[in-house]
Design a protein around this motif. Sequence first.
Motif, short mmCIF file in Angstrom:
data_model
loop_
_atom_site.label_atom_id
_atom_site.label_comp_id
_atom_site.label_asym_id
_atom_site.label_seq_id
_atom_site.Cartn_x
_atom_site.Cartn_y
_atom_site.Cartn_z
N LEU A 15 91.20 -4.75 76.32
CA LEU A 15 91.90 -6.00 76.62
C LEU A 15 92.68 -5.94 77.93
CD1 LEU A 15 93.25 -7.04 73.10
CD2 LEU A 15 91.34 -8.02 74.37
N LEU A 16 92.99 -4.75 78.41
CA LEU A 16 93.73 -4.64 79.66
C LEU A 16 92.88 -4.94 80.89
CD1 LEU A 16 95.89 -1.43 79.10
CD2 LEU A 16 96.58 -3.81 78.89
N TRP A 17 91.56 -4.77 80.76
CA TRP A 17 90.71 -4.93 81.92
C TRP A 17 90.61 -6.38 82.39
CZ3 TRP A 17 88.98 -1.08 84.87
CH2 TRP A 17 89.00 0.20 84.34
N VAL A 22 91.80 -10.17 86.79
CA VAL A 22 92.34 -11.44 87.31
C VAL A 22 93.42 -11.16 88.35
CG1 VAL A 22 93.60 -13.53 86.71
CG2 VAL A 22 91.77 -12.70 85.22
N ALA A 23 94.30 -10.20 88.06
CA ALA A 23 95.36 -9.86 89.01
C ALA A 23 94.77 -9.34 90.32
CB ALA A 23 96.29 -8.81 88.39
#
Length: 265
Positions: A15-17, A22-23
């Motif tokens: 989920l962190l990817w 996006v960042a």
Amino acid sequence: MSTRDRRVRTGLPVLLWVPAAVALALVVLPVVGLVARSDLSSLPARISSPGAVAALGLSLRTAALSTVLCLLLGGPLAVVLARSRVPGVRVLRAVVLLPLVLPPVVGGLALLYLLGRGGLLGSHLPGVRIPYTTAAVVIAQVFVAMPFLVVGLEGALRTAGERYEAVAATLGARPWTVFRRVTVPLVLPALGSGLVLSFARALGEFGATITFAGSLEGVTRTLPLQVYLLAETDVDGAVALSLLLVVVAVAVIAVARPRALRGQR
């Protein structure tokens, strides 16, 4: 436990990817847009024009001087905030952080009404003209850039603690010796990062500079101000100078903090 099991256990959550991607896109894609919009064939001529060269030289000189002042003034301030026990330190810390949250234009107005001819201090300095000079550019850059050094350095000092300094003091070292031989080496990595951030912030400063120093060619017109002026009359020229500013910023980070690019402390 096998190497594969260790990799699985210590892997990043999937989920962190998504937000990380996006960042990264928010940072990279605007620069890609600049490159796509630029006319690469005319880029050398535009960035070598007299106005661009003068603005770049002024930006580099003032940013370098501002960084030195941030070190000489912000370094001791960070030590005082991290190590002193005087009442009101929290209030002082909040005041120091104020330029980080104030719009730069507001900071420029504050400097103008402090050091201008009718300002709080400027009215008591007859014959001294600070606004709309190169000195005003440096002061505006220090105002917005110094908190970056203070915040990083103070955090490093608090993380390092005072145990090494206490040991040195019990062995008979004087306060200045403790500061020079123990405190400074402990925070050198944070000091380097803070100086790079301060230089980069000073190099890109716009709002406080144009409000307090104006835009006089060769005197106060830094590269960001040159980009702003060209954006109204010569979009291609503004894009070219924007790319030049991006390249200079990346070069500064690469030269000053090469380990940061390799993911090392």
